[in-house]
Write an enzyme that holds these catalytic residues in place. Structure first.
Site, PDB file in Angstrom:
ATOM      1  N   SER A 181       0.826  -1.220   0.000  1.00 56.26           N
ATOM      2  CA  SER A 181       0.000   0.000   0.000  1.00 56.26           C
ATOM      3  C   SER A 181       0.849   1.254   0.000  1.00 56.26           C
ATOM      4  O   SER A 181       1.704   1.438   0.877  1.00 56.26           O
ATOM      5  CB  SER A 181      -0.884   0.019   1.247  1.00 56.26           C
ATOM      6  OG  SER A 181      -1.967  -0.825   1.061  1.00 56.26           O
TER       7      SER A 181
ATOM      8  N   HIS B 259      -3.010   1.305  -4.754  1.00 58.43           N
ATOM      9  CA  HIS B 259      -2.557   0.164  -5.566  1.00 58.43           C
ATOM     10  C   HIS B 259      -2.946   0.461  -7.010  1.00 58.43           C
ATOM     11  O   HIS B 259      -4.105   0.257  -7.409  1.00 58.43           O
ATOM     12  CB  HIS B 259      -3.189  -1.142  -5.077  1.00 58.43           C
ATOM     13  CG  HIS B 259      -2.704  -1.584  -3.726  1.00 58.43           C
ATOM     14  ND1 HIS B 259      -1.726  -2.541  -3.553  1.00 58.43           N
ATOM     15  CD2 HIS B 259      -3.042  -1.161  -2.491  1.00 58.43           C
ATOM     16  CE1 HIS B 259      -1.490  -2.703  -2.261  1.00 58.43           C
ATOM     17  NE2 HIS B 259      -2.278  -1.872  -1.584  1.00 58.43           N
TER      18      HIS B 259
ATOM     19  N   HIS C  38      -5.757  -8.489  -2.585  1.00 58.09           N
ATOM     20  CA  HIS C  38      -5.976  -8.919  -1.199  1.00 58.09           C
ATOM     21  C   HIS C  38      -7.193  -9.826  -1.138  1.00 58.09           C
ATOM     22  O   HIS C  38      -8.137  -9.639  -1.905  1.00 58.09           O
ATOM     23  CB  HIS C  38      -6.211  -7.705  -0.290  1.00 58.09           C
ATOM     24  CG  HIS C  38      -5.138  -6.665  -0.352  1.00 58.09           C
ATOM     25  ND1 HIS C  38      -5.140  -5.660  -1.292  1.00 58.09           N
ATOM     26  CD2 HIS C  38      -4.027  -6.482   0.414  1.00 58.09           C
ATOM     27  CE1 HIS C  38      -4.069  -4.896  -1.114  1.00 58.09           C
ATOM     28  NE2 HIS C  38      -3.373  -5.361  -0.087  1.00 58.09           N
TER      29      HIS C  38
ATOM     30  N   TYR D 252      -9.408  -9.736   1.118  1.00 62.35           N
ATOM     31  CA  TYR D 252     -10.603  -8.993   1.546  1.00 62.35           C
ATOM     32  C   TYR D 252     -11.298  -8.269   0.389  1.00 62.35           C
ATOM     33  O   TYR D 252     -12.436  -7.817   0.507  1.00 62.35           O
ATOM     34  CB  TYR D 252     -10.275  -7.987   2.669  1.00 62.35           C
ATOM     35  CG  TYR D 252      -9.333  -6.867   2.280  1.00 62.35           C
ATOM     36  CD1 TYR D 252      -9.756  -5.811   1.476  1.00 62.35           C
ATOM     37  CD2 TYR D 252      -8.016  -6.854   2.717  1.00 62.35           C
ATOM     38  CE1 TYR D 252      -8.905  -4.788   1.114  1.00 62.35           C
ATOM     39  CE2 TYR D 252      -7.146  -5.833   2.366  1.00 62.35           C
ATOM     40  CZ  TYR D 252      -7.595  -4.803   1.560  1.00 62.35           C
ATOM     41  OH  TYR D 252      -6.741  -3.794   1.190  1.00 62.35           O
ATOM     42  N   GLU D 253     -10.603  -8.144  -0.761  1.00 62.68           N
ATOM     43  CA  GLU D 253     -11.258  -7.524  -1.924  1.00 62.68           C
ATOM     44  C   GLU D 253     -12.267  -8.481  -2.553  1.00 62.68           C
ATOM     45  O   GLU D 253     -13.013  -8.095  -3.441  1.00 62.68           O
ATOM     46  CB  GLU D 253     -10.213  -7.142  -2.978  1.00 62.68           C
ATOM     47  CG  GLU D 253      -9.307  -6.008  -2.558  1.00 62.68           C
ATOM     48  CD  GLU D 253      -8.174  -5.793  -3.560  1.00 62.68           C
ATOM     49  OE1 GLU D 253      -8.407  -5.163  -4.596  1.00 62.68           O
ATOM     50  OE2 GLU D 253      -7.049  -6.274  -3.293  1.00 62.68           O
TER      51      GLU D 253
ATOM     52  N   ALA E  47       2.590  -2.540   3.847  1.00 63.22           N
ATOM     53  CA  ALA E  47       2.394  -1.602   4.947  1.00 63.22           C
ATOM     54  C   ALA E  47       1.858  -2.429   6.116  1.00 63.22           C
ATOM     55  O   ALA E  47       1.024  -3.307   5.905  1.00 63.22           O
ATOM     56  CB  ALA E  47       1.379  -0.543   4.544  1.00 63.22           C
TER      57      ALA E  47
ATOM     58  N   MET F 114      -2.393  -7.288   6.024  1.00 67.24           N
ATOM     59  CA  MET F 114      -3.494  -8.037   5.402  1.00 67.24           C
ATOM     60  C   MET F 114      -3.083  -8.678   4.074  1.00 67.24           C
ATOM     61  O   MET F 114      -3.907  -8.849   3.183  1.00 67.24           O
ATOM     62  CB  MET F 114      -4.689  -7.101   5.164  1.00 67.24           C
ATOM     63  CG  MET F 114      -5.174  -6.386   6.415  1.00 67.24           C
ATOM     64  SD  MET F 114      -6.444  -5.178   6.029  1.00 67.24           S
ATOM     65  CE  MET F 114      -6.462  -4.191   7.530  1.00 67.24           C
ATOM     66  N   SER F 115      -1.804  -8.986   3.948  1.00 69.70           N
ATOM     67  CA  SER F 115      -1.350  -9.524   2.655  1.00 69.70           C
ATOM     68  C   SER F 115      -0.121 -10.404   2.850  1.00 69.70           C
ATOM     69  O   SER F 115       0.117 -10.939   3.915  1.00 69.70           O
ATOM     70  CB  SER F 115      -1.002  -8.362   1.717  1.00 69.70           C
ATOM     71  OG  SER F 115       0.133  -7.656   2.212  1.00 69.70           O
TER      72      SER F 115
ATOM     73  N   ASN G  29       1.907   2.364  11.315  1.00 73.08           N
ATOM     74  CA  ASN G  29       1.130   2.755  12.509  1.00 73.08           C
ATOM     75  C   ASN G  29       1.434   1.793  13.646  1.00 73.08           C
ATOM     76  O   ASN G  29       1.944   0.691  13.416  1.00 73.08           O
ATOM     77  CB  ASN G  29      -0.375   2.699  12.207  1.00 73.08           C
ATOM     78  CG  ASN G  29      -0.828   1.326  11.749  1.00 73.08           C
ATOM     79  OD1 ASN G  29      -0.537   0.911  10.609  1.00 73.08           O
ATOM     80  ND2 ASN G  29      -1.508   0.610  12.602  1.00 73.08           N
TER      81      ASN G  29
ATOM     82  N   HIS H 132      -6.778   4.013   6.703  1.00 67.66           N
ATOM     83  CA  HIS H 132      -5.991   3.739   5.492  1.00 67.66           C
ATOM     84  C   HIS H 132      -5.255   4.983   4.994  1.00 67.66           C
ATOM     85  O   HIS H 132      -4.136   4.877   4.474  1.00 67.66           O
ATOM     86  CB  HIS H 132      -6.911   3.170   4.406  1.00 67.66           C
ATOM     87  CG  HIS H 132      -6.183   2.664   3.189  1.00 67.66           C
ATOM     88  ND1 HIS H 132      -5.170   1.723   3.258  1.00 67.66           N
ATOM     89  CD2 HIS H 132      -6.306   2.978   1.867  1.00 67.66           C
ATOM     90  CE1 HIS H 132      -4.705   1.485   2.034  1.00 67.66           C
ATOM     91  NE2 HIS H 132      -5.367   2.233   1.166  1.00 67.66           N
TER      92      HIS H 132
END
Ligand SMILES: O=P(O)(O)O[C@@H]1C[C@H](O)[C@@H](CO)O1
Length: 346
Positions: free
Chosen positions: A90, A121, A143, A145-146, A173, A276-277, A300, A314
């Protein structure tokens, strides 16, 4: 009164029976009027279903020939024959900007390629030279989640294998759980925890394709030790050492960020950074024998305390990514330039 599923009790019954997978032959005993109506609504329903590409079934829906077709198309469109693939996390798409003599393809134009839907992306595959080494760079990854199946999430990795890629560099990230880390730190990934994999969501589920790799691939030592050491040395010589870490990345499904209890659990497990990846791509790269190197950019701190009023989003993730993008580009460029690889030409 118009004929509809809502008003016709008979239709309602047959419709629900059919959807509960009763034999289609049952249709034969319906009156012509109902039969036509049911066929029409079934067709509508099927077309409204998510396509195989769009749902999160972990089962393979792709054949060796599907990967081959995409690889052959790419080989016919570019003279570049990459040995290194770089996946941009990201907000890290500018890693591709360092490539010289670029050939670039929108994902939408590449046969068989999924589409990126996440901000940060770009959705482009860029071929080019990085300090004399031919690379291919994904400006945007996929991802789970997409809504992509894990086969689609990892589709490019197997295509890269067929292009002749030997080393995959993954970047992402991530939020930190390690109290000694700071925002903007770069974490060299030493190992990962594939949380979705624990729950049976693994890109290697289903019949094994031996042409790519073995049924039961090892994942110990998956992040290449030699490349990790090389990256550390580069950081020292370039003056980045004070913000470089080495640690364990954990993949969660997302798209929500972690609850405080979830963060506490990950912390107890010894996770240094969460995202998440990455894990599915690395599993598939390892399965087909590619060398893997990974970097997490700490964007973060994960909220671990109920007293903490901060929360992550995000936009702030993308902002921090941007802040460190140049450093990451320098590190990756230097790492690739030191790699012991011979270029092929078309
Ligand atoms: O593609 P990566 O893993 O870098 O993206 C991270 C995880 C989520 O997609 C997003 C959250 O901000 O950034």
């Amino acid at each position: 009164m118009p004929h509809s599923l809502e008003t016709c009790l008979l239709c309602k019954c047959w419709y629900s029976l059919l959807w509960n997978s009763l034999l289609p032959e049952l249709l034969l005993i319906l009156c012509a009027r109902h039969c036509l109506f049911l066929l029409k609504s079934l067709a509508l329903n099927l077309s409204a279903r998510p396509s195989a590409i769009g749902h999160t079934s972990p089962l393979p829906i792709l054949l060796y020939e599907d990967y081959q077709q995409t690889a052959d198309w790419l080989l016919s469109q570019t003279q570049h024959r990459p040995k290194v693939a770089i996946i941009c996390g990201s907000g890290l798409g500018m890693l591709a900007d360092a490539l010289k003599c670029q050939d670039s393809f929108k994902y939408a134009d590449i046969p068989g390629f999924p589409q990126s839907t996440v901000q940060g992306h770009a959705g482009k595959l860029v071929f080019g030279d990085l300090k004399g080494k031919t690379c291919v760079c994904m400006q945007g990854r996929f991802h789970m989640y997409e809504g992509h199946s894990l086969c689609k999430v990892t589709f490019p990795i197997r295509v890269f294998k067929l292009l002749g890629v030997e080393t995959v560099i993954v970047t992402n990230a991530a939020g930190s759980l390690n109290d000694t880390y700071h925002c903007g730190d770069i974490m060299i990934i030493k190992d990962h925890i594939n949380f979705p994999g624990f729950a049976g969501l693994n890109p290697l589920n289903g019949p094994n394709e031996e042409r790519f790799g073995p049924r039961f691939p090892p994942m110990s030592g998956i992040y290449d030790k030699h490349l990790r050491q090389m990256a550390f040395d580069i950081c020292k010589t370039m003056g980045f050492a004070q913000f470089v870490q080495e640690g364990v990345y954990c993949m969660v499904g997302g798209p929500n960020f972690e609850s405080i209890a979830e963060a506490g659990l990950l912390h107890k497990l010894g996770v240094d950074a969460v995202g998440m990846s990455t894990a599915p791509e690395v599993v598939v790269a390892g399965h087909c024998g590619m060398r893997v190197f990974g970097l997490s950019l700490i964007t973060n701190k994960v909220v671990k305390s109920y007293e903490d009023t901060e929360s992550v989003n995000h936009e702030s993730v993308l902002e921090v990514s941007k802040m460190r993008s140049e450093t990451l580009q320098t590190l990756v460029t230097e790492l690739v330039s030191r790699m012991d690889i011979n270029n092929n030409t078309a």
